[in-house]
Design a protein around this motif. Sequence first.
Motif, PDB file in Angstrom:
ATOM      1  N   SER A   1       0.825  -1.204   0.000  1.00 57.28           N
ATOM      2  CA  SER A   1       0.000   0.000   0.000  1.00 57.28           C
ATOM      3  C   SER A   1       0.862   1.258   0.000  1.00 57.28           C
ATOM      4  CB  SER A   1      -0.930  -0.005   1.205  1.00 57.28           C
ATOM      5  OG  SER A   1      -0.184   0.029   2.395  1.00 57.28           O
ATOM      6  N   LEU A   2       2.071   1.180   0.590  1.00 53.53           N
ATOM      7  CA  LEU A   2       2.958   2.347   0.570  1.00 53.53           C
ATOM      8  C   LEU A   2       3.457   2.615  -0.847  1.00 53.53           C
ATOM      9  CD1 LEU A   2       5.183   2.037   3.761  1.00 53.53           C
ATOM     10  CD2 LEU A   2       3.098   3.329   3.420  1.00 53.53           C
ATOM     11  N   ARG A   3       3.790   1.524  -1.556  1.00 50.72           N
ATOM     12  CA  ARG A   3       4.240   1.691  -2.946  1.00 50.72           C
ATOM     13  C   ARG A   3       3.122   2.287  -3.784  1.00 50.72           C
ATOM     14  NH1 ARG A   3       6.171  -3.122  -1.263  1.00 50.72           N
ATOM     15  NH2 ARG A   3       8.404  -3.467  -1.372  1.00 50.72           N
ATOM     16  N   GLU A   4       1.901   1.760  -3.605  1.00 51.80           N
ATOM     17  CA  GLU A   4       0.758   2.271  -4.366  1.00 51.80           C
ATOM     18  C   GLU A   4       0.528   3.738  -4.059  1.00 51.80           C
ATOM     19  OE1 GLU A   4      -2.753  -0.028  -3.761  1.00 51.80           O
ATOM     20  OE2 GLU A   4      -2.254  -1.333  -5.450  1.00 51.80           O
ATOM     21  N   GLY A   5       0.612   4.088  -2.756  1.00 53.48           N
ATOM     22  CA  GLY A   5       0.407   5.474  -2.366  1.00 53.48           C
ATOM     23  C   GLY A   5       1.387   6.393  -3.072  1.00 53.48           C
ATOM     24  N   ALA A   6       2.650   5.990  -3.094  1.00 53.91           N
ATOM     25  CA  ALA A   6       3.667   6.828  -3.715  1.00 53.91           C
ATOM     26  C   ALA A   6       3.478   6.893  -5.231  1.00 53.91           C
ATOM     27  CB  ALA A   6       5.059   6.298  -3.378  1.00 53.91           C
TER      28      ALA A   6
ATOM     29  N   SER B   1       0.716   6.579  -6.822  1.00 57.27           N
ATOM     30  CA  SER B   1      -0.494   7.332  -7.151  1.00 57.27           C
ATOM     31  C   SER B   1      -0.242   8.832  -7.092  1.00 57.27           C
ATOM     32  CB  SER B   1      -1.632   6.960  -6.202  1.00 57.27           C
ATOM     33  OG  SER B   1      -1.457   7.603  -4.959  1.00 57.27           O
ATOM     34  N   LEU B   2       0.861   9.243  -6.436  1.00 54.71           N
ATOM     35  CA  LEU B   2       1.184  10.673  -6.390  1.00 54.71           C
ATOM     36  C   LEU B   2       2.020  11.082  -7.596  1.00 54.71           C
ATOM     37  CD1 LEU B   2       2.022  10.851  -2.616  1.00 54.71           C
ATOM     38  CD2 LEU B   2       0.064  11.908  -3.730  1.00 54.71           C
ATOM     39  N   GLY B   3       2.266  10.146  -8.491  1.00 50.30           N
ATOM     40  CA  GLY B   3       3.029  10.481  -9.686  1.00 50.30           C
ATOM     41  C   GLY B   3       4.520  10.296  -9.506  1.00 50.30           C
ATOM     42  N   ALA B   4       4.912   9.486  -8.505  1.00 48.27           N
ATOM     43  CA  ALA B   4       6.337   9.198  -8.363  1.00 48.27           C
ATOM     44  C   ALA B   4       6.718   8.109  -9.360  1.00 48.27           C
ATOM     45  CB  ALA B   4       6.638   8.732  -6.938  1.00 48.27           C
ATOM     46  N   THR B   5       7.957   8.170  -9.852  1.00 45.40           N
ATOM     47  CA  THR B   5       8.421   7.097 -10.729  1.00 45.40           C
ATOM     48  C   THR B   5       8.797   5.892  -9.866  1.00 45.40           C
ATOM     49  OG1 THR B   5      10.701   7.817 -10.580  1.00 45.40           O
ATOM     50  CG2 THR B   5       9.396   8.747 -12.364  1.00 45.40           C
ATOM     51  N   LYS B   6       8.942   4.764 -10.512  1.00 43.41           N
ATOM     52  CA  LYS B   6       9.256   3.552  -9.771  1.00 43.41           C
ATOM     53  C   LYS B   6      10.555   3.703  -8.974  1.00 43.41           C
ATOM     54  CE  LYS B   6       9.346  -1.376 -10.274  1.00 43.41           C
ATOM     55  NZ  LYS B   6       8.881  -2.509 -11.030  1.00 43.41           N
ATOM     56  N   PHE B   7      11.535   4.353  -9.598  1.00 46.06           N
ATOM     57  CA  PHE B   7      12.822   4.545  -8.931  1.00 46.06           C
ATOM     58  C   PHE B   7      12.669   5.444  -7.700  1.00 46.06           C
ATOM     59  CE2 PHE B   7      17.076   6.529  -8.546  1.00 46.06           C
ATOM     60  CZ  PHE B   7      17.793   5.374  -8.294  1.00 46.06           C
ATOM     61  N   GLU B   8      11.852   6.498  -7.830  1.00 45.79           N
ATOM     62  CA  GLU B   8      11.599   7.375  -6.678  1.00 45.79           C
ATOM     63  C   GLU B   8      10.894   6.621  -5.558  1.00 45.79           C
ATOM     64  OE1 GLU B   8      11.040  11.767  -8.764  1.00 45.79           O
ATOM     65  OE2 GLU B   8       9.387  10.355  -8.794  1.00 45.79           O
ATOM     66  N   VAL B   9       9.956   5.762  -5.947  1.00 47.50           N
ATOM     67  CA  VAL B   9       9.247   4.983  -4.939  1.00 47.50           C
ATOM     68  C   VAL B   9      10.228   4.122  -4.157  1.00 47.50           C
ATOM     69  CG1 VAL B   9       7.536   3.180  -4.561  1.00 47.50           C
ATOM     70  CG2 VAL B   9       7.112   4.956  -6.257  1.00 47.50           C
ATOM     71  N   ILE B  10      11.165   3.508  -4.890  1.00 51.65           N
ATOM     72  CA  ILE B  10      12.122   2.624  -4.220  1.00 51.65           C
ATOM     73  C   ILE B  10      13.069   3.416  -3.326  1.00 51.65           C
ATOM     74  CG2 ILE B  10      14.074   1.075  -4.615  1.00 51.65           C
ATOM     75  CD1 ILE B  10      12.559   0.202  -7.199  1.00 51.65           C
ATOM     76  N   THR B  11      13.644   4.505  -3.876  1.00 50.38           N
ATOM     77  CA  THR B  11      14.665   5.207  -3.100  1.00 50.38           C
ATOM     78  C   THR B  11      14.068   6.069  -1.992  1.00 50.38           C
ATOM     79  OG1 THR B  11      14.664   6.961  -4.747  1.00 50.38           O
ATOM     80  CG2 THR B  11      16.393   5.298  -4.924  1.00 50.38           C
ATOM     81  N   LYS B  12      12.853   6.594  -2.192  1.00 50.57           N
ATOM     82  CA  LYS B  12      12.340   7.526  -1.191  1.00 50.57           C
ATOM     83  C   LYS B  12      11.313   6.931  -0.245  1.00 50.57           C
ATOM     84  CE  LYS B  12      13.409  11.514  -3.938  1.00 50.57           C
ATOM     85  NZ  LYS B  12      12.900  12.226  -5.104  1.00 50.57           N
ATOM     86  N   VAL B  13      10.710   5.821  -0.624  1.00 50.12           N
ATOM     87  CA  VAL B  13       9.724   5.231   0.281  1.00 50.12           C
ATOM     88  C   VAL B  13      10.149   3.844   0.747  1.00 50.12           C
ATOM     89  CG1 VAL B  13       7.348   4.424   0.507  1.00 50.12           C
ATOM     90  CG2 VAL B  13       7.829   6.542  -0.703  1.00 50.12           C
ATOM     91  N   VAL B  14      10.441   2.966  -0.202  1.00 43.59           N
ATOM     92  CA  VAL B  14      10.678   1.567   0.170  1.00 43.59           C
ATOM     93  C   VAL B  14      11.973   1.404   0.972  1.00 43.59           C
ATOM     94  CG1 VAL B  14      11.026  -0.759  -0.704  1.00 43.59           C
ATOM     95  CG2 VAL B  14       9.357   0.733  -1.797  1.00 43.59           C
TER      96      VAL B  14
END
Lengths: 258, 308
Positions: free
Chosen positions: B189-194, B196-209
């Motif tokens: 759900s955290l990945r989906e949240g990020a 859905s805000l228009g983050a790229t996959k790489f941003e999702v990994i480096t900034k959230v995951v």
Amino acid sequence: MTNNDKPKLSVKDFNLFYGKFQALRDVTIGIPENQITSIIGPSGCGKSTFLRSFNRMNDLIPSVHTSGKIELDNENIFETDVVELRQRVGMVFQRPNPFPKSIFENIAFGPRAHGVRDKLILSEIVEKSLRQSALWDEVKDQIHKSGLALSGGQQQRLCIARALAVEPEVILMDEPASALDPIATLKIEDLIQLLKVKYTIVIVTHNMQQAARASDFTLFFNMADDRAGYLVESGNTVDIFTNPKEHQTEQYISGRFG
Amino acid sequence: MINKLKINKLKEKLISRILFFCGVFSILITIGIIISLFSEAISFFLRPEVSIIKFFTGTNWRPLSSKVSSDNFGVLPLILGTMLIGIISAIISVPLGLGSAIFLSEYASEKTRDIIKPLIEILAGIPSVVYGYFALSFINPIIQTVFEDWFGLDVNFFNALSASMVLAIMIIPTVTSISEDAIRAVPGSLREGALSLGATKFEVITKVVLPAALSGIIAAFILAISRAVGETMAVTIAAGATPRMTFNPLNSVQTMTSFIVQVSFGDAPTGSVNGQSIFAVGATLFMITLLMNIASDFILNRYREEYE
């Protein structure tokens, strides 16, 4: 359609498959701008899948393929950049999913991803988004505390603020109050009413009263014999709930199945 | 009837006894090891020719010298050699292991994952002697070509760098599997949240995951070092047997484990200074790895509470 304006989102002959299984069949509908559109229907009728098509969240599932068109302001969303699309079409999920970061960082995440670096501008965005989501007064003194320390209802409003921070045009909500208590639910519903002035809102809900109370326009989905979801009827919420055209709509809203 | 009931009860009791013994067995063995390790270490420190303060602060390690003096029993060169190799191998293995963990959990398809993961785990199953000779016969010539021929630096035939590199290969599976667990534990759900805000996959990994999985990744790092520090065979073969205070990985060094091997293979009589010195070194090593494992456990437990 309730008015003669061009719809914000228009769906034409849309089909969606999970591998060989058809989850949505031949959906054609317009979503009116600056209104609240609710999607109702029994479990498994594809309403969440339909909602997640608008920001192409289904792209994450490799087996999904689609046919037909969904247009946002006359532009086919399947031909645009998905990152840009998701900036224009925000989403709030069923369970609050704040990042394990501070309230500030939760909201600044989206703008940062889109290139806003200036601390001052970011703080302005954070305050504005929190005010819009009616959370500012409750959290203004603890903005650097973890978003996970908030109550469930506050977390969900934080997620709404987070979605607002990237200034979308459409906000998709997937049963946003289903994990919340009745008071938190009412707060979310009131908030949605305030938001429709600026945004086009599409909300999936299981709660009939919520759809009746809180939306202007309603789509009713049902499941065909092969379990594919299809649009049964659509119209002004008042008409759907007081004078449905289809027999199955009437049966569903009066609680006879689903 | 009653007889049958009795027999059944007896059976249950017996089974639970046997299983209890199995559980206690390893605890007893551990206690036994600790007792024998520390009793020998303590009698080493009680010897007149040894000083415990000089042992932990001295920079000379010459236990085999003919002149037995407390000045020759400073364990720091061994600790330094061990840490040098441990840290370099962690520096090499963590990016590689973390990278493959990210690939496996975020990018690879289910099919690719099913092929690559067992292959990475094979690395952990190769005997460490093989790694040692792989370092000497394959990695060393490369190191010599690069550093000696190209840069004109002095390279010992046995050196810390080649040992660190094979150690890094050995511990990659550990780093990969622990950090992959940590990354997978981050809710979708955290990945989906990020996203859905228009983050790229790489941003999702480096900034959230990765931030959400950080404590698990740190734990992997510590566990990797502690494995590297305890590794024996490969470093004994590749790193040499020259205890010295150096940060230069091109030098030959001696680790705590390879000192223990060196003395054990020689003919140090039981009860002699040399014979007992390996217990003192062993006890020191035991304390170091124990502390590291406790630290990584502590960090891992803390991060479990972070979401939900």
